[in-house]
Design an enzyme around this catalytic site. Structure first.
Site, PDB file in Angstrom:
ATOM      1  N   ASP A  32       0.851  -1.188   0.000  1.00 28.23           N
ATOM      2  CA  ASP A  32       0.000   0.000   0.000  1.00 28.23           C
ATOM      3  C   ASP A  32       0.887   1.238   0.000  1.00 28.23           C
ATOM      4  O   ASP A  32       1.519   1.566   1.007  1.00 28.23           O
ATOM      5  CB  ASP A  32      -0.923   0.000   1.221  1.00 28.23           C
ATOM      6  CG  ASP A  32      -1.865   1.194   1.206  1.00 28.23           C
ATOM      7  OD1 ASP A  32      -2.741   1.234   0.329  1.00 28.23           O
ATOM      8  OD2 ASP A  32      -1.699   2.093   2.053  1.00 28.23           O
ATOM      9  N   TYR A  37       3.744   9.651   0.425  1.00 24.83           N
ATOM     10  CA  TYR A  37       4.601   9.003   1.413  1.00 24.83           C
ATOM     11  C   TYR A  37       6.080   9.284   1.147  1.00 24.83           C
ATOM     12  O   TYR A  37       6.933   8.951   1.981  1.00 24.83           O
ATOM     13  CB  TYR A  37       4.363   7.493   1.435  1.00 24.83           C
ATOM     14  CG  TYR A  37       2.957   7.084   1.799  1.00 24.83           C
ATOM     15  CD1 TYR A  37       2.035   7.997   2.327  1.00 24.83           C
ATOM     16  CD2 TYR A  37       2.524   5.779   1.605  1.00 24.83           C
ATOM     17  CE1 TYR A  37       0.747   7.620   2.651  1.00 24.83           C
ATOM     18  CE2 TYR A  37       1.231   5.388   1.932  1.00 24.83           C
ATOM     19  CZ  TYR A  37       0.337   6.308   2.451  1.00 24.83           C
ATOM     20  OH  TYR A  37      -0.944   5.920   2.756  1.00 24.83           O
ATOM     21  N   LYS A  67      -1.785   6.118  -4.653  1.00 21.80           N
ATOM     22  CA  LYS A  67      -2.825   7.121  -4.443  1.00 21.80           C
ATOM     23  C   LYS A  67      -2.468   8.438  -5.121  1.00 21.80           C
ATOM     24  O   LYS A  67      -1.312   8.870  -5.093  1.00 21.80           O
ATOM     25  CB  LYS A  67      -3.037   7.356  -2.940  1.00 21.80           C
ATOM     26  CG  LYS A  67      -3.321   6.076  -2.157  1.00 21.80           C
ATOM     27  CD  LYS A  67      -3.420   6.327  -0.666  1.00 21.80           C
ATOM     28  CE  LYS A  67      -3.487   5.022   0.108  1.00 21.80           C
ATOM     29  NZ  LYS A  67      -2.178   4.340   0.170  1.00 21.80           N
ATOM     30  N   HIS A 100      -6.554  10.078  -2.866  1.00 19.91           N
ATOM     31  CA  HIS A 100      -6.057  10.004  -1.494  1.00 19.91           C
ATOM     32  C   HIS A 100      -6.954  10.723  -0.489  1.00 19.91           C
ATOM     33  O   HIS A 100      -7.267  10.180   0.568  1.00 19.91           O
ATOM     34  CB  HIS A 100      -4.641  10.580  -1.434  1.00 19.91           C
ATOM     35  CG  HIS A 100      -3.826  10.072  -0.289  1.00 19.91           C
ATOM     36  ND1 HIS A 100      -2.452   9.948  -0.338  1.00 19.91           N
ATOM     37  CD2 HIS A 100      -4.180   9.660   0.946  1.00 19.91           C
ATOM     38  CE1 HIS A 100      -2.007   9.478   0.806  1.00 19.91           C
ATOM     39  NE2 HIS A 100      -3.038   9.304   1.618  1.00 19.91           N
TER      40      HIS A 100
END
Length: 315
Positions: A32, A37, A67, A100
């Site tokens: 994921d 990130y 995302k 997201h």
């Protein structure tokens, strides 16, 4: 989609590749990820290492989720944003691509800063978020095009509520396959799960172990850990498993998929080893009874605390 996914949020950049490779070696087959990130390039390196070391045969052995970040919601920015993610991950498709947050922000050119984060201009006299007027329908239409082109095999949502999903379903060509939201015994979200099941939308729970990831961010206190609850510890003792395994098993038995995160190899093995026991109906009820509507990942709170912008999405 594997029912358990390895969460890549907050993995340190300098150790992400080895962590991801270790997770794949421990049996995890769903990663994921997200542009925000700031470690997708390192995740891609971890995948390459896992193939090189024989943990998997090829990229096709994995299910990869990523995302779309908030600054790329306009139609013309969706394709390039996905292309950057694919290049960083070292793949020509992702299995699932999610919106997201339902928070469109003004575009930031990746040549200026990538990932852009929440603040539009960190060098401004008063740095803050700058929202953009983009409809979910516009963003979704671009995602549908990417899906039809094969660059993402399924599309879905993250951090969206029932009202947003209803509006999307009324006009979309490709319905969302997945909704990813915060889920744990302190935030059970029964109505949301029930609605998604009625619309054949798979629900994935992020932060399935609760407060852990949020203590360092200042949005949770250590004593808010669901793992400390006496009911959880009693059930764990009865089954000879850890409190974390109990919570993850509870999530699976509710019919949701989960994306826990850890950097510790022993935890990687433990978190995926939850198929050898089953919780009784009264145990499931006791865990669900811990619900207090406690949301740790709430833009209506953290955006104001960290970015000087009040941005509620749930109320």
């Amino acid at each position: 989609m594997p029912v358990l996914g390895f969460g890549c949020w907050k993995l340190p950049e300098d150790s992400t590749a080895e962590t991801v490779c270790s997770a794949i070696g421990s049996g995890w087959r769903h990663l994921d990820c997200a542009a925000d990130y700031a470690n997708e390039k390192q995740v891609g390196e971890g995948i390459r290492l896992a193939i090189e070391r024989g943990h998997i045969g090829s990229r096709s052995d994995l299910f990869i989720t990523s995302k779309l970040w908030n600054n790329f919601h306009r139609r013309e920015h969706v394709g390039p944003a996905l292309a950057r993610t694919l290049a960083d991950l070292g793949t020509d498709y992702v299995d699932l691509y999610l919106v997201h947050f339902p928070i469109p922000l003004k575009y930031v050119d990746p040549a200026v800063r990538y990932p852009p984060g929440w603040i539009h201009d960190p060098e401004a006299e008063a740095p803050r978020m700058e929202e953009d007027n983009v409809t979910l329908a516009e963003t979704w239409g671009a995602l549908e095009e990417e899906c039809l082109a094969g660059r993402c095999r399924r599309i879905g949502l993250s951090n969206h509520n029932v009202q947003a999903i209803r509006g999307l379903l009324a006009g979309c060509k490709i319905p969302p396959a997945v909704l990813q939201v915060e889920l744990h015994p302190f935030l059970t979200q029964e109505k949301l799960i029930r609605f998604c099941k009625s619309r054949d939308i798979v629900v994935t729970g992020f932060s399935p172990l609760g407060a852990g990831s949020y203590v360092a961010l200042g949005t949770a206190a250590p004593e808010e850990s669901v793992l400390r609850e006496e009911a959880v510890k009693a059930i764990a003792s009865k089954h000879g498993v850890s409190p974390a395994q109990v919570i993850l098993r509870w999530g699976l038995q509710r019919g949701t998929t989960l994306v826990p995160k850890t950097t510790k190899p022993a935890r990687m093995v433990e978190n995926i080893d939850i198929f050898g026991f089953e919780l009784a109906e009264d145990e499931m009820g006791a865990l669900s009874g811990l619900n207090k509507g406690r949301r740790f990942n709430d833009p209506g709170v953290f955006c104001e605390l960290a970015f000087g912008s009040f941005c509620p999405i749930y109320e």
